[in-house]
Design a protein around this motif. Structure first.
Motif, short mmCIF file in Angstrom:
data_model
loop_
_atom_site.label_atom_id
_atom_site.label_comp_id
_atom_site.label_asym_id
_atom_site.label_seq_id
_atom_site.Cartn_x
_atom_site.Cartn_y
_atom_site.Cartn_z
N THR A 198 29.19 33.17 -46.43
CA THR A 198 28.23 32.17 -46.90
C THR A 198 26.81 32.69 -46.78
O THR A 198 25.99 32.51 -47.69
N LEU A 209 24.91 21.70 -48.26
CA LEU A 209 25.61 22.76 -48.98
C LEU A 209 26.86 23.14 -48.19
O LEU A 209 26.76 23.61 -47.06
N ASP A 255 24.63 33.23 -50.12
CA ASP A 255 23.45 32.36 -50.27
C ASP A 255 22.16 33.15 -50.28
O ASP A 255 21.16 32.72 -50.87
N TYR A 307 31.39 28.26 -48.48
CA TYR A 307 32.26 28.73 -49.54
C TYR A 307 33.71 28.74 -49.06
O TYR A 307 33.98 29.01 -47.89
N TYR A 329 30.31 26.31 -55.22
CA TYR A 329 29.23 26.84 -56.05
C TYR A 329 28.47 25.74 -56.79
O TYR A 329 27.24 25.83 -56.94
N ARG A 371 25.49 24.34 -55.16
CA ARG A 371 24.36 25.25 -55.20
C ARG A 371 23.73 25.30 -56.59
O ARG A 371 22.52 25.50 -56.71
N LEU A 398 20.76 31.60 -53.71
CA LEU A 398 19.73 30.59 -53.55
C LEU A 398 18.33 31.11 -53.90
O LEU A 398 17.34 30.41 -53.71
N SER A 454 19.85 33.46 -59.17
CA SER A 454 20.76 32.32 -59.24
C SER A 454 20.82 31.74 -60.64
O SER A 454 21.89 31.36 -61.12
#
Length: 596
Positions: free
Chosen positions: A205, A421, A209, A424, A306, A309, A213, A218
Motif C-alpha cells: 500500500t 482509503l 500510494d 489494497y 483503486y 483512490r 496519489l 495518478s
C-alpha cells in the motif's frame, strides 16, 4: 428514555462507509445490496428478515462517520431510524486496523441506552501486520460484547446474532434515543491506548500510494486503466463474444419463425415474434457478454481499493470547477446508472446538489453502451476501443464545462472531502464473478421487461398505420410519429423517421435505441439495419446526441423526486436538449470538413 413497543425485533447495522456493513447485511439476510469503497452508496435504508429466523429484521443504515450532529443526509437518516422506535438493537462495525470511528459510534449508541454489540472485521489483517487489539480488555472497559468476524460468508447468520446477545437484549431492555451530543473522544482515546496497538502499514500500500496519489502519474494511470478496460470489453475480446451471440440469436430467430410457419401460425404472430420480440430483445442481449466483461473489470478495480483512490485524485479537479470533492461520487456512480448517481447527490451540500443533478446525466451510463458498441462495430471497427472511451471523456468534458458555468453563476464554496482509503487487496474470484453476474442479470431482466414490452409496442406501431395494416414501414404509425421530429434532426445528419423513432424509444430505456433500429431494419440483424440507415458521419453525430440528450424515464422520475423545486426539471431537460443538439450539429459539420 422510554420503553418502545416493537412488534418485530429489528437490529440495525451501523458503521462507517466501506466498513463491510452492507456485505454483512447480505450474508445475514441472503440479499444482495450494492457495496462500494466510498460514502453515498448506501443512502436509503435497506432491510430484510434474518436468514433462518423471519421474526427478526436486519436494517442496513447509511454509512456515517459520527452521530454527533446532523450535517449530512446520511447522519440525519441514521438518527431518524435510531429514534423511530423501529430499531431495538445495534450491531456496530469496527475495523480492527482502524477502530477509532467504529468504536466511537458504538459508544455513542451505548450512551443512549440502546443495546449494542461490536462486529470486529479485519482482525487477521491486524495480526499479519504486527498490530494487536485486546478484545477481552475492550469488552471489560466498554461493557460491549465483541464478535470477531474473519469473513462474513464463513459465519452462520444465527451464530453471529446469538453471540452478539442482541436478540435477547432487544426483547427485554429499553431502547434509548440518539440525540445531537458530542461523544467523549478522550474516553475513546483512553480505551484505545489500553487495548490497541496499530498495525504497520503494509509495504504494498505504501509503495503504490507513493505513486498513485501523486496528481500527474495518478491521472495518467486512471486514463490508461479506463482505456485498457474498454479495450478488453469492446475491443477484439469482447467483440468476439458479441459476434458469436449475435449469430446465435439470429439463427434462433430464423429457426423459431420457420417452426411457427410450419405449424400454420398466423403471419402476424410470426412477424411479432421474429421481427418484434426476438429482433428487439435480441438486439440488446447480444451485448450481455461485453457487459459481463466490463463489470468484471470494474468490479476488480473497485474491490482492489483503486476506485476509492480514483475518487480521491479527482477531488482537486472538482474543486477547480467550484464543486465539493464529494461530487466525485455521483459522477463515478453515473457511469454505471444515472438513477443511483442522482440519489447519491443527497450526500452533497445544498449548493452543489442542483448543479450535480443537472450534469450527472452527461456521465455515460451503462445503458448507452449497447448503442456505442453496435455503431462502433459497424462504422468504426478499427477504432471502436478508442471511440467508446472518447465518448466517455467527451461526456465528462461537457459536464465539467456546464458545472463550471453553473458554479460561477452561484459563487464558489469549499467543503472538505473525507474518505478512508482501504488497503489494497486481491479481490476474491467468486465475489467478482458474483458481482459481474448480478449486473449482467439486471441488464437481462431489463431487456426481458422494459425492452420486451417496448419491442411489442414498436412492432405494432410499425406494422399498422392510419389505414390499417401497413404494407410498408413508411406508412406506419411509427413513421408518422418519427416524421414529426425528423425535419428537426436533418442538420445533425440523421433526419430520417427511423432515427427519430429510435431516439423517442430511447427515452423509455437507452437500450431500446438498438432494439428499435433492429426492428426497423426488418429483423436482418443490427449490423445490416444500421448500415441501411446511417453513414459514418451521421453515425458519429447520432452517438454524440445519444450521449448528451435527456436520460431515460427511470432517471427522469428519480430527478423529479429528488428536486426540491419541480420546475427545475424543465430547466435541466431543456438545457440537455440544447446542448446535445448544438454539439451534435457541430460534430456533423466538422466531420464533413475532414471527410471532404
Amino acid at each position: 428514555m422510554r420503553e418502545k413497543i416493537i412488534p418485530r425485533t429489528s437490529i440495525a447495522l451501523l458503521g462507517a462507509p466501506n466498513s463491510g456493513k452492507t456485505t454483512l447485511f447480505n450474508e445475514l439476510t441472503g440479499r444482495h445490496a450494492q457495496t462500494g469503497n466510498w460514502p453515498g452508496v448506501t443512502v436509503d435504508i435497506k432491510y430484510a428478515s434474518l436468514k433462518g429466523n423471519p421474526d427478526f429484521d436486519i436494517y442496513d443504515l447509511p454509512g456515517v462517520y459520527s452521530l454527533h450532529h446532523s450535517s449530512s443526509p446520511e447522519e440525519k437518516t441514521a438518527q431518524k431510524y435510531l429514534n423511530s422506535g423501529k430499531i431495538s438493537g445495534v450491531l456496530c462495525m469496527v475495523s480492527a486496523d482502524q477502530p477509532r470511528v467504529g468504536l466511537s459510534l458504538a459508544l455513542h449508541v451505548q450512551q443512549h441506552g440502546i443495546p449494542v454489540a461490536i462486529a470486529l472485521i479485519r482482525s487477521k489483517y491486524l495480526e499479519k501486520h504486527k498490530g494487536h487489539l485486546d478484545i477481552s480488555k475492550l469488552t471489560e472497559l466498554t461493557g460491549i460484547p465483541v464478535i470477531v468476524i474473519p469473513r462474513p460468508s464463513l459465519m452462520n447468520p444465527g451464530k453471529i446474532m446469538n453471540e452478539s446477545g442482541l436478540l435477547e437484549k432487544a426483547r427485554h431492555e429499553i431502547s434509548g434515543n440518539i440525540t445531537d451530543c458530542t461523544i467523549d473522544m478522550n474516553k475513546v482515546n483512553m480505551i484505545l491506548e489500553e487495548t490497541y496497538i496499530p498495525p504497520e502499514t503494509d509495504q504494498l500500500t505504501l509503495k503504490l500510494d507513493s505513486l498513485l496519489l501523486k496528481q500527474a502519474p495518478s491521472m495518467a494511470l486512471f486514463i490508461v486503466l479506463l482505456l485498457f478496460v474498454m479495450f478488453l470489453a469492446f475491443g477484439p475480446p469482447g467483440a468476439l463474444l458479441t459476434g458469436v451471440t449475435e449469430k446465435w440469436i439470429f439463427k434462433a430467430g430464423e429457426s423459431i419463425a420457420a417452426r411457427l410457419t410450419n405449424l400454420g401460425s398466423s403471419q402476424w404472430l410470426v412477424s411479432l415474434i421474429k421481427d418484434g420480440i426476438i429482433a428487439g430483445v435480441g438486439g440488446v442481449l447480444v451485448f450481455v457478454p461485453q457487459f459481463f466483461v466490463l463489470f468484471l473489470l470494474m468490479g476488480m478495480l473497485e474491490a482492489s481499493g483503486y476506485m476509492a483512490r480514483a475518487a480521491f485524485i479527482l477531488d482537486p479537479l472538482m474543486k477547480k470547477i467550484g464543486l465539493s470533492g464529494r461530487a466525485v461520487i455521483p459522477f463515478i456512480l453515473g457511469f454505471g446508472c444515472t438513477v443511483p448517481a442522482l440519489v447519491a447527490t443527497r450526500a452533497l451540500p445544498k449548493r452543489d446538489r442542483f448543479i450535480v443533478m443537472a450534469v450527472v446525466p452527461f456521465a455515460s451510463c451503462g445503458a448507452r453502451l449497447p448503442v456505442y458498441a453496435a455503431f462502433a462495430a459497424v462504422f468504426f471497427p478499427g477504432g471502436k476501443w478508442f471511440l467508446i472511451p472518447a465518448l466517455y471523456f467527451g461526456g465528462i468534458l461537457v459536464a465539467v464545462l456546464v458545472s463550471s458555468i453553473y458554479s460561477k453563476a452561484v459563487g464558489k464554496d469549499y467543503y472538505p472531502f473525507i474518505m478512508e482509503l482501504p488497503s489494497y487487496r486481491l479481490p476474491a474470484v467468486g465475489e467478482l464473478l458474483g458481482y459481474a453476474g448480478r449486473q449482467a442479470l439486471t441488464f437481462i431482466k431489463k431487456a426481458g421487461t422494459v425492452i420486451f414490452l417496448a419491442s411489442i409496442v414498436i412492432w405494432f406501431l410499425m406494422s399498422y398505420g392510419p389505414s390499417g395494416q401497413a404494407l410498408e414501414a413508411s406508412d406506419s404509425f411509427l413513421a408518422y410519429a418519427g416524421g414529426f421530429i425528423a425535419p428537426l434532426l436533418k442538420p445533425l445528419g440523421f433526419g430520417s423517421w427511423r432515427a427519430a423513432t429510435a431516439l423517442l424509444t430511447g427515452i423509455v430505456a437507452k437500450e431500446a435505441v438498438i432494439g428499435t433500429l433492429s426492428i426497423l431494419g426488418g429483423g436482418s440483424g443490427i449490423s445490416a439495419a444500421l448500415a441501411g440507415i446511417f453513414t459514418s458521419r451521421s453515425a458519429l453525430s447520432f452517438l454524440v446526441f445519444v450521449l448528451l440528450y435527456i436520460p431515460c424515464i427511470a432517471a427522469l422520475s428519480t430527478l423529479w423526486g429528488e428536486l426540491e423545486k419541480k420546475i427545475q426539471i424543465l430547466y435541466i431537460v431543456t438545457g440537455q436538449l440544447i446542448i446535445s443538439y448544438s454539439i451534435s450539429a457541430l460534430v456533423f459539420m466538422i466531420s464533413g470538413i475532414f471527410a471532404g
